[in-house]
Design an enzyme around this catalytic site. Structure first.
Site, PDB file in Angstrom:
ATOM      1  N   ASP A  13       0.843  -1.212   0.000  1.00  0.00           N
ATOM      2  CA  ASP A  13       0.000   0.000   0.000  1.00  0.00           C
ATOM      3  C   ASP A  13       0.862   1.238   0.000  1.00  0.00           C
ATOM      4  OD1 ASP A  13      -2.101   1.737   0.236  1.00  0.00           O
ATOM      5  OD2 ASP A  13      -2.698   1.114   2.234  1.00  0.00           O
ATOM      6  N   GLU A  70      -2.607  10.525   0.812  1.00  0.00           N
ATOM      7  CA  GLU A  70      -3.830   9.708   0.710  1.00  0.00           C
ATOM      8  C   GLU A  70      -4.229   9.146   2.056  1.00  0.00           C
ATOM      9  OE1 GLU A  70      -6.447   6.238   0.313  1.00  0.00           O
ATOM     10  OE2 GLU A  70      -4.418   6.213   1.099  1.00  0.00           O
ATOM     11  N   GLU A  71      -3.244   8.734   2.851  1.00  0.00           N
ATOM     12  CA  GLU A  71      -3.547   8.001   4.084  1.00  0.00           C
ATOM     13  C   GLU A  71      -4.170   8.882   5.167  1.00  0.00           C
ATOM     14  OE1 GLU A  71      -3.651   4.940   4.335  1.00  0.00           O
ATOM     15  OE2 GLU A  71      -2.228   4.039   2.954  1.00  0.00           O
TER      16      GLU A  71
HETATM   17 ZN   LIG Z   1      -3.467   2.984  -0.088  1.00  0.00          ZN
END
Ligand SMILES: [Zn+2]
Ligand SMILES: *[C@@H]1O[C@H](CO)[C@@H](O)[C@H](O)[C@H]1NC(C)=O
Ligand SMILES: *[C@@H]1O[C@H](CO)[C@@H](O)[C@H](O)[C@H]1NC(C)=O
Length: 396
Positions: free
Chosen positions: A127, A161-162
């Site tokens: 990720d 994004e996180e």
């Molecule tokens: Zn991600």
């Protein structure tokens, strides 16, 4: 003489090889890498916890430049050390028909890159650096073989994004008009057909300190908070189910309150993440407010209003469930329970398609054993190639 003759021979052999290369005139400026494992290693070895994406961004910029791509750093929130990376192999980024995208930040803490036999581990290996590496290699391979042309694609790698999606929100200013967007997140090599919505809730209970022997002289912020959270848990258990997304879940992820057992607590706080399976953030906000208002009635003495004993705030706008296109033959599809950057990026083209695909499993993604296999990475390159050819109408 002999030397000169040999040189001539070599030159003509090289010219011959050059002619046989599938790279056409429009891709001559590119020297593309096909080293999937090496690129993934380089990306994953660089720590890039949200807020600290500069080093990995710099690496990507120089990697794209050395391959002949045009590259732009898009600074986010006016910070000199935070930028999205946009790369395009063609003439103009605005012409790209398809946008390939993922994120370069990771959750904490950092775990170093390890590669043992077939297994690759480390923070971000899944990720989402698994997606980033396999997307780039897939695009390179399609360009090299001439199956797509440079003006077909652009690649966008965002920060943040996180945490709040600020990188992708900034990308709305890039002026891109792709008819399709391929987002990279771990989907186990399947096409995601949608994901749940998301809403953050922050509760701040306000008490009045007193000696624990005389609690009636004060008001316990901890009790206000506990009653409110109990009401939320009950609400969570009674919300309607969605056939596609299942149940809405409430996660009380963080709580704090009070100073000591013998003091009536003056302050208490909790942070809750709601994963919305059905309905809108607006309806969820009003339900949450309603049940908490009811839960704290017993604290409303002496003309106190609800706001005097608890503050309910929503740090993000939130979004409802997101349906994602998955109309590509040859893929299994599934729904996922995590959030993505998809809702942050406005649609700029009528009927714009959005896909979500990537290697590895979300079940290991934020854990201390984040890992995937070489085979999964290679499979994702093939998967991205298939998706790109399909959305560009070149798979016939
Ligand atoms: Zn991600
Ligand atoms: C990875 O990094 C090494 C060391 O800097 C470099 O030699 C290599 O070309 C890089 N490979 C890729 C594919 O980025
Ligand atoms: C586009 O996105 C920005 C940032 O997320 C948002 O403020 C804006 O309202 C959006 N515009 C439209 C037309 O949806």
């Amino acid at each position: 003489m002999m030397l000169a003759g040999l040189c001539l021979l070599l030159v003509s052999a090289q010219a011959l090889v050059g002619q046989q290369e599938p790279l056409g005139a429009e891709t001559k400026h590119l020297t593309l890498t096909h080293d999937l494992i090496g690129l993934h290693k380089n990306l994953t070895s660089i720590e890039s916890i949200t807020g600290n994406e500069k080093a990995v961004g710099d690496f990507l910029v120089s990697s794209f430049q050395s391959q002949g791509y045009s590259v732009e750093r898009q600074y986010v929130e006016k910070k000199p050390d935070r930028f999205n990376v946009l790369a395009w192999p063609g003439k103009q980024k605005e012409h790209a028909k398809v946008l390939v995208s993922s994120h370069i930040d990771t959750v904490p803490p950092f775990y170093p890159y390890k590669h043992h036999k077939d297994v690759i581990s480390g923070r971000g290996s899944v990720d989402a650096k698994g997606s980033v590496a396999s997307q780039i290699i897939a695009v390179n391979s399609l360009l090299e073989s001439g199956k797509i042309s440079p003006d077909d694609v652009a690649l966008l790698y965002v920060v943040g994004e996180e945490v709040g999606g600020e990188g992708m929100r900034a990308a709305n200013d890039l002026g891109l008009k792709p008819h399709s967007i391929v987002f990279g997140e771990p989907t186990e090599g399947k096409l995601a057909s949608g994901h749940k919505g998301n809403l953050m809730v922050q509760l701040t209970a306000k008490g009045k300190a007193a000696h624990s022997g005389y609690p009636w002289l004060g008001r316990s912020a901890n009790e206000v908070l506990v009653k409110s959270l109990a009401a939320l848990m009950e609400l969570g258990a009674n919300l309607p189910e969605s056939e596609k997304y299942g149940v809405t879940t409430f996660n009380i992820g963080r709580m704090e309150g009070g100073v000591a057992s013998n003091v009536v607590a003056q302050d208490a706080k909790a942070n809750i993440a709601v994963r919305i399976a059905e309905g809108t953030p607006a309806s969820m906000k009003s339900e949450i407010t309603k049940v908490i208002n009811m839960a704290v009635v017993s604290f409303l003495k002496d003309d106190l209003e609800v706001e005097d004993v608890i503050e309910i705030s929503f740090p993000t706008t939130g979004y409802g469930p997101i349906d994602i296109d998955h109309d590509i033959p040859g893929f299994e599809s599934m729904t996922v329970n995590y959030g993505t950057d998809i809702p942050q990026l406005n649609s700029t083209v009528e009927g714009q398609k959005r896909y979500l695909y990537g290697p590895g499993s979300i079940l290991v993604a934020h854990s201390d054993h984040e890992m995937l296999t070489e085979k999964e990475l290679e499979g994702a390159v093939a998967g991205y190639e298939k998706i790109l050819l399909h959305v560009l109408g070149k798979d016939a």
